[in-house]
Design a protein around this motif. Structure first.
Motif, PDB file in Angstrom:
ATOM      1  N   ALA A   1      17.073  17.333  46.076  1.00  0.00           N
ATOM      2  CA  ALA A   1      16.378  18.577  45.726  1.00  0.00           C
ATOM      3  C   ALA A   1      17.212  19.781  46.165  1.00  0.00           C
ATOM      4  N   TYR A   2      17.722  19.709  47.384  1.00  0.00           N
ATOM      5  CA  TYR A   2      18.559  20.804  47.898  1.00  0.00           C
ATOM      6  C   TYR A   2      19.777  21.022  47.016  1.00  0.00           C
ATOM      7  N   GLU A   3      20.444  19.953  46.651  1.00  0.00           N
ATOM      8  CA  GLU A   3      21.681  20.060  45.857  1.00  0.00           C
ATOM      9  C   GLU A   3      21.404  20.541  44.438  1.00  0.00           C
ATOM     10  N   ASN A   4      20.282  20.111  43.850  1.00  0.00           N
ATOM     11  CA  ASN A   4      19.932  20.560  42.507  1.00  0.00           C
ATOM     12  C   ASN A   4      19.712  22.068  42.457  1.00  0.00           C
ATOM     13  N   VAL A   5      19.200  22.623  43.548  1.00  0.00           N
ATOM     14  CA  VAL A   5      18.941  24.062  43.605  1.00  0.00           C
ATOM     15  C   VAL A   5      20.188  24.838  44.031  1.00  0.00           C
ATOM     16  N   SER A   6      20.881  24.340  45.042  1.00  0.00           N
ATOM     17  CA  SER A   6      21.987  25.098  45.632  1.00  0.00           C
ATOM     18  C   SER A   6      23.224  25.180  44.748  1.00  0.00           C
TER      19      SER A   6
ATOM     20  N   GLN B   1      14.930  28.726  51.829  1.00  0.00           N
ATOM     21  CA  GLN B   1      13.825  29.674  51.676  1.00  0.00           C
ATOM     22  C   GLN B   1      13.049  29.418  50.396  1.00  0.00           C
ATOM     23  N   ILE B   2      13.767  29.239  49.276  1.00  0.00           N
ATOM     24  CA  ILE B   2      13.066  29.062  48.002  1.00  0.00           C
ATOM     25  C   ILE B   2      12.386  27.700  47.938  1.00  0.00           C
ATOM     26  N   LEU B   3      12.983  26.662  48.544  1.00  0.00           N
ATOM     27  CA  LEU B   3      12.324  25.354  48.570  1.00  0.00           C
ATOM     28  C   LEU B   3      11.015  25.420  49.363  1.00  0.00           C
TER      29      LEU B   3
ATOM     30  N   LEU C   1      14.765  30.289  40.016  1.00  0.00           N
ATOM     31  CA  LEU C   1      14.565  31.516  40.796  1.00  0.00           C
ATOM     32  C   LEU C   1      15.693  31.822  41.772  1.00  0.00           C
ATOM     33  N   ILE C   2      16.478  30.805  42.154  1.00  0.00           N
ATOM     34  CA  ILE C   2      17.419  30.944  43.266  1.00  0.00           C
ATOM     35  C   ILE C   2      18.431  32.070  43.064  1.00  0.00           C
ATOM     36  N   LYS C   3      18.838  32.302  41.822  1.00  0.00           N
ATOM     37  CA  LYS C   3      19.828  33.359  41.570  1.00  0.00           C
ATOM     38  C   LYS C   3      19.182  34.720  41.305  1.00  0.00           C
TER      39      LYS C   3
ATOM     40  N   MET D   1       4.006  29.675  39.528  1.00  0.00           N
ATOM     41  CA  MET D   1       4.837  30.599  38.763  1.00  0.00           C
ATOM     42  C   MET D   1       4.236  32.002  38.741  1.00  0.00           C
ATOM     43  N   LYS D   2       2.915  32.097  38.697  1.00  0.00           N
ATOM     44  CA  LYS D   2       2.273  33.411  38.743  1.00  0.00           C
ATOM     45  C   LYS D   2       2.526  34.078  40.097  1.00  0.00           C
ATOM     46  N   GLN D   3       2.484  33.300  41.169  1.00  0.00           N
ATOM     47  CA  GLN D   3       2.789  33.845  42.498  1.00  0.00           C
ATOM     48  C   GLN D   3       4.220  34.368  42.559  1.00  0.00           C
ATOM     49  N   MET D   4       5.153  33.621  41.965  1.00  0.00           N
ATOM     50  CA  MET D   4       6.550  34.048  41.946  1.00  0.00           C
ATOM     51  C   MET D   4       6.728  35.308  41.088  1.00  0.00           C
ATOM     52  N   ASN D   5       5.987  35.369  39.994  1.00  0.00           N
ATOM     53  CA  ASN D   5       6.007  36.553  39.133  1.00  0.00           C
ATOM     54  C   ASN D   5       5.555  37.789  39.901  1.00  0.00           C
TER      55      ASN D   5
END
Length: 227
Positions: free
Chosen positions: A100-105, A124-126, A156-158, A184-188
């Motif tokens: 999971a970390y590698e897929n995001v990072s 942080q994002i995870l 979202l990471i970038k 997703m609404k919270q992130m929005n």
């Protein structure tokens, strides 16, 4: 933010021309939580792909942040996608051999972000998407909902201005799908990121602050539910 002006897209099947979009015009403001909906073949995925610079229109123009993306060449579109857009797919599109970390990072690695910043932002994002403690698990050790959370974190990471989500709840049960939409609404709301969905799922439509309905390649209604 996004201005779509009289966009036309056609596909050829042999000598037959099939219209996918018929002179579609639409404006989308910063921070919207918008769903493009309609039956199969209505043109919703085509429109999403045009906004995402994955495809090019046969007529009309698309502007994002005052940039005419419909006139960009392939290299310019690739750079624009990398720097401004995030994508979430119904099939998650995770790399199975990565955690999971590698897929995001790896997204930040491509952008040449320093290692210390990559670790800080990834962890942080995870945590924000509810995957703290699962960063070392590979996708096959996670549920469908958890995999989609990785996909959201990756998008979202970038810190993109726009996230495009193609049928993001299609492979999830209703309860998990609603959890994903709530996230997703919270992130929005937290980041002011513009979310644009392509869907035929009524639940996604109900969550949208604005619902644009397509039929046979044309916009038939545009309803703003919440400001």
């Amino acid at each position: 933010m996004i201005r779509i002006d009289k966009v036309v897209r056609e596909y050829k099947t042999g000598e037959t021309v099939v219209p996918a979009l018929r002179s579609v015009s639409l404006e989308i403001k910063n921070g919207e939580f918008l769903s493009i909906a309609g039956p199969s073949g209505s043109g919703k995925t085509t429109l999403l792909n045009l906004i995402g610079c994955i495809d090019a229109p046969d007529g009309g123009e698309i502007w994002i942040d005052d940039q005419a993306v419909s006139k960009m060449d392939t290299r310019q579109k690739t750079d624009f996608r990398r720097n401004n857009l995030g994508f979430i797919f119904q099939t998650y599109n995770l790399i199975p051999v990565l955690t999971a970390y590698e897929n995001v990072s790896f997204v930040l690695s491509i952008l040449s972000v320093e290692d210390s910043e990559i670790k800080k932002r990834t962890m942080q994002i995870l945590e924000e998407v509810g995957l703290k403690g699962m960063e070392h698990r590979r996708p096959d050790k996670l549920s469908g909902g958890q995999q989609q959370r990785i996909a959201i974190a990756r998008a979202l990471i970038k810190q993109p201005k726009i996230i495009l989500a193609d049928e993001p709840t299609a492979n999830l049960d209703s309860a998990t799908g609603e959890d994903i939409l709530r996230l997703m609404k919270q992130m929005n709301e937290r980041y002011g990121t513009t979310f644009i969905f392509s869907t035929h799922d009524k639940m996604v439509m109900d969550w949208a602050d604005r619902l644009v309905m397509l039929h046979d390649g044309s916009i038939v209604s545009d309803e703003r539910r919440r400001q």
